[in-house]
Enzyme design. Sequence first.
Site, PDB file in Angstrom:
ATOM      1  N   ARG A 182      73.907  52.433   2.772  1.00  0.00           N
ATOM      2  CA  ARG A 182      73.063  51.281   2.482  1.00  0.00           C
ATOM      3  C   ARG A 182      73.444  50.696   1.123  1.00  0.00           C
ATOM      4  NH1 ARG A 182      67.462  54.535   3.116  1.00  0.00           N
ATOM      5  NH2 ARG A 182      67.619  55.169   5.321  1.00  0.00           N
ATOM      6  N   HIS A 190      71.983  57.559   0.567  1.00  0.00           N
ATOM      7  CA  HIS A 190      72.516  56.507   1.428  1.00  0.00           C
ATOM      8  C   HIS A 190      73.289  55.481   0.601  1.00  0.00           C
ATOM      9  CE1 HIS A 190      70.563  57.572   5.239  1.00  0.00           C
ATOM     10  NE2 HIS A 190      69.512  57.947   4.514  1.00  0.00           N
ATOM     11  N   ASP A 193      60.320  61.591  11.737  1.00  0.00           N
ATOM     12  CA  ASP A 193      60.962  60.926  12.867  1.00  0.00           C
ATOM     13  C   ASP A 193      62.485  60.990  12.822  1.00  0.00           C
ATOM     14  OD1 ASP A 193      61.317  59.276  10.711  1.00  0.00           O
ATOM     15  OD2 ASP A 193      60.672  57.435  11.713  1.00  0.00           O
ATOM     16  N   HIS A 229      67.473  64.135   7.998  1.00  0.00           N
ATOM     17  CA  HIS A 229      68.353  63.499   7.019  1.00  0.00           C
ATOM     18  C   HIS A 229      69.320  64.541   6.460  1.00  0.00           C
ATOM     19  CE1 HIS A 229      69.385  61.186   3.307  1.00  0.00           C
ATOM     20  NE2 HIS A 229      69.317  62.370   2.729  1.00  0.00           N
TER      21      HIS A 229
END
Length: 243
Positions: free
Chosen positions: A169, A185, A224, A227
Amino acid sequence: MLRRTVRMLMSVIVMTGAMVGVSATSGTAHAAGCYTWNRTLSEGSSGADVTQLQIRVAGWVTSGERLSYDGVYGARTAAAVKKFQSAYGLPADGVAGSQTFSKIYALQDADCTPVHFAYSELNKCNSDWSGGAVSAATAKANALKTMWKLEAMRHALGDVPITISSGFRSYACNSAVGGASTSRHLYGDAADLTGSPSFCTLAKEARVHGFSEILGPGYPDHNDHAHVALDPSPYWSAPNCGI
């Protein structure tokens, strides 16, 4: 499906070349644009070819261990090579020779990514890997290292597909999804895993494939997905999974 079709076509080309006397062993990978090893590697070897090998076997380590990409073929690299060899049914002697390289060639695409993963899966933010905490080139290189660890993890889990919901990201992309300001990220070495197997299975398995940052169910905002990342300061937390 497209990747598989391309690989089948490449196989036909290689077989045709072999029939007319063209070598189709290690040169296949070189012709496809990826890396070719030109010597046997063992403890005591050093150089860029060792680094390239380390990238591909870094996912075959012990719990909590991280293999350095230092170009030095030491005991840890030899141990990782042994585990790689054993996992793929090769003589596990810790020496990287023709059989080991042939298996690596079979596991990688023309851009050096492992066959079951692609750069597009590790970057759903932008097209050029820019805007993160490191240079675009470094972010992309980090993503490649992550993919090879995931390839090892995938194989260890029985060759089950692993789905990546988020990878690299930029600061803008990270802010848009509410990511932490220090998120890995931003460095390109993180991946959020979803789908099957279960999040706990993924988090637990990641411990033996070179990931130093593992977050999962029970950790805030990680119920959910699982990582995984390479963090200089190792940290595992998935309380609902016993981690």
